[in-house]
Design a protein around this motif. Structure first.
Motif, PDB file in Angstrom:
ATOM      1  N   GLU A 184       0.830  -1.194   0.000  1.00  0.00           N
ATOM      2  CA  GLU A 184       0.000   0.000   0.000  1.00  0.00           C
ATOM      3  C   GLU A 184       0.871   1.254   0.000  1.00  0.00           C
ATOM      4  O   GLU A 184       1.924   1.289   0.641  1.00  0.00           O
ATOM      5  CB  GLU A 184      -0.907   0.010   1.233  1.00  0.00           C
ATOM      6  CG  GLU A 184      -1.958  -1.066   1.238  1.00  0.00           C
ATOM      7  CD  GLU A 184      -2.769  -1.049   2.517  1.00  0.00           C
ATOM      8  OE1 GLU A 184      -3.999  -0.908   2.445  1.00  0.00           O
ATOM      9  OE2 GLU A 184      -2.171  -1.181   3.598  1.00  0.00           O
ATOM     10  N   ASP A 249      -3.124   2.061  -4.341  1.00  0.00           N
ATOM     11  CA  ASP A 249      -3.934   2.970  -3.520  1.00  0.00           C
ATOM     12  C   ASP A 249      -4.522   2.184  -2.349  1.00  0.00           C
ATOM     13  O   ASP A 249      -5.185   1.157  -2.539  1.00  0.00           O
ATOM     14  CB  ASP A 249      -5.046   3.562  -4.379  1.00  0.00           C
ATOM     15  CG  ASP A 249      -5.854   4.601  -3.628  1.00  0.00           C
ATOM     16  OD1 ASP A 249      -5.411   5.019  -2.546  1.00  0.00           O
ATOM     17  OD2 ASP A 249      -6.933   4.996  -4.107  1.00  0.00           O
ATOM     18  N   LYS A 251      -6.995   2.841  -0.418  1.00  0.00           N
ATOM     19  CA  LYS A 251      -8.378   3.171  -0.078  1.00  0.00           C
ATOM     20  C   LYS A 251      -9.261   1.929  -0.117  1.00  0.00           C
ATOM     21  O   LYS A 251      -9.321   1.207  -1.115  1.00  0.00           O
ATOM     22  CB  LYS A 251      -8.911   4.226  -1.055  1.00  0.00           C
ATOM     23  CG  LYS A 251     -10.292   4.737  -0.691  1.00  0.00           C
ATOM     24  CD  LYS A 251     -10.742   5.825  -1.645  1.00  0.00           C
ATOM     25  CE  LYS A 251     -12.118   6.351  -1.263  1.00  0.00           C
ATOM     26  NZ  LYS A 251     -12.581   7.425  -2.197  1.00  0.00           N
ATOM     27  N   ASN A 252      -9.946   1.656   1.009  1.00  0.00           N
ATOM     28  CA  ASN A 252     -10.944   0.585   1.146  1.00  0.00           C
ATOM     29  C   ASN A 252     -10.369  -0.818   0.896  1.00  0.00           C
ATOM     30  O   ASN A 252     -11.122  -1.730   0.521  1.00  0.00           O
ATOM     31  CB  ASN A 252     -12.132   0.827   0.206  1.00  0.00           C
ATOM     32  CG  ASN A 252     -12.927   2.066   0.581  1.00  0.00           C
ATOM     33  OD1 ASN A 252     -13.044   2.403   1.752  1.00  0.00           O
ATOM     34  ND2 ASN A 252     -13.458   2.750  -0.418  1.00  0.00           N
TER      35      ASN A 252
END
Length: 360
Positions: A184, A249, A251-252
């Motif tokens: 990440e 990314d 995110k989530n």
């Protein structure tokens, strides 16, 4: 002085020699000869040459740093003849990594690495608290205070050395797992930012509780895990081994179901993940590692090669001794022994002479 008189940046202050703990030499000023180094204005000095400089590399800047246990030199080398290898689009295997605190790293293949907590464990926190308390009780400017400050600095360096050694171990283990590694792209500075203040509307000039005191312990754990330096070590080890390295990314990643792809914050309960749509159950961090792997494949257009599987009932090849060539003569005796052994039924015991055994 110029900043004070022209720009009004503040009053100039006297500089202490303890503020300057490093200095740097320009390219061409430093010479090396085995375990000796020539520093301008200092002369030839002996040093521990931990790694020899490869042939073809040029010495650029040389930085000397003072640490708790002595002086260290960092030599920047450069070689323009080393080509940049293109990133392959086809890989045999890829592993996704999710950083954590309970476990330092969770891998998409189901494995994980423990978090040793070199400075936030119960024992080390107690030792650090005692050393800091002893330092605070010494008189400012005294020799005893300098001695206690040195002991405290050596303790911090001990924690840093343990952390660095374990991270190199983890980085090499991870790089040996697959041909490509995906992590990440974390904003660690933003994760450790202070909570926004909450002004009290009733009492002017007062603020409500915003949870900063509880977040302080989390920030210390994040700093102790040192995810940023670990990712840098993994990237360095991957480049050295010729492996691909990708950042995706974040995110989530921990809220997305790997089975149906539904994103829902209610699917995660601490370390447990239960999808609210399809009911898929998994470990939350390992689930996130799988999503990181999938996202790296999709964002970079990677193609994972399918390896041929070997059947379990296939005949195993005969193991030969080194430099042994099987011949008919060498295998004839073994075949005769095998036939003679299987010509009679086996029993649990067999006396040498049945007549003598029965007493006749």
């Amino acid at each position: 002085m110029e900043g004070f008189f022209k720009h009004g940046r503040g009053f100039p202050s006297f500089k202490n020699r303890s503020n300057f703990r490093s200095f740097q030499y320009k390219p061409g000023d430093v010479k090396l000869d085995g375990n000796k180094i020539y520093l301008p204005s200092i002369g030839w000095m002996r040093f521990y040459n931990s790694r020899p400089i490869p042939q073809g590399f040029q010495i650029r800047t040389v930085t000397l740093r003072k640490k708790a246990d002595g002086w260290y030199t960092s030599i920047l080398i450069k070689d323009d003849s080393v080509p940049d290898y293109p990133t392959p689009k086809e890989v045999n295997t890829i592993v996704g990594l999710d950083m954590g605190l309970t476990k330092l790293v969770h891998c998409s293949d189901g494995s994980d690495f423990d978090n040793p907590r070199p400075s936030t464990s119960k024992k080390e926190k107690r030792t650090l608290k005692i050393r800091q308390r002893r330092l605070s009780r010494k008189n400012i400017g005294s020799a005893n205070r300098k001695f206690e400050a040195q002991k405290l600095a050596r303790l911090h360096k001990k924690h840093a050395d343990k952390r660095s050694a374990y991270q190199w171990f983890v980085a090499n283990k991870i790089v040996n797992k697959a041909d490509a590694i995906s992590v990440e792209d974390l904003n660690i500075k933003g994760m450790k930012a202070k909570c926004k203040p909450k002004p009290d509307d009733v009492k002017q000039g007062r603020f409500l509780k915003n949870g900063q005191s509880a977040k302080r312990g989390l920030n210390r754990s994040i700093s102790d895990a040192s995810w940023g330096t670990l990712i840098e070590k993994i990237q360095y080890a991957a480049a050295k081994s010729g492996k691909s390295f990708f950042k995706v990314d974040p995110k989530n990643t921990s809220r997305t179901c790997s089975k149906c792809g539904v994103v829902d914050a209610l699917s995660r309960f601490g370390e447990k993940f239960v999808c609210t749509s399809c009911g898929h159950e998994a470990h939350a961090d390992k689930q996130a590692a799988g999503n990181i792997k999938t996202r790296a494949v999709q964002q970079n257009g990677l193609v994972i090669k399918k390896l041929k599987k070997v059947r379990r009932d296939s005949v195993k090849p005969k193991q030969l001794i080194l430099f042994e060539t099987p011949t008919v003569e060498s295998t004839t005796g073994k075949r005769k022994q095998h036939r003679a052994r299987n010509s009679f039924p086996r029993c649990a015991w067999e006396p040498a002479n049945s007549i003598e055994f029965m007493g006749y």
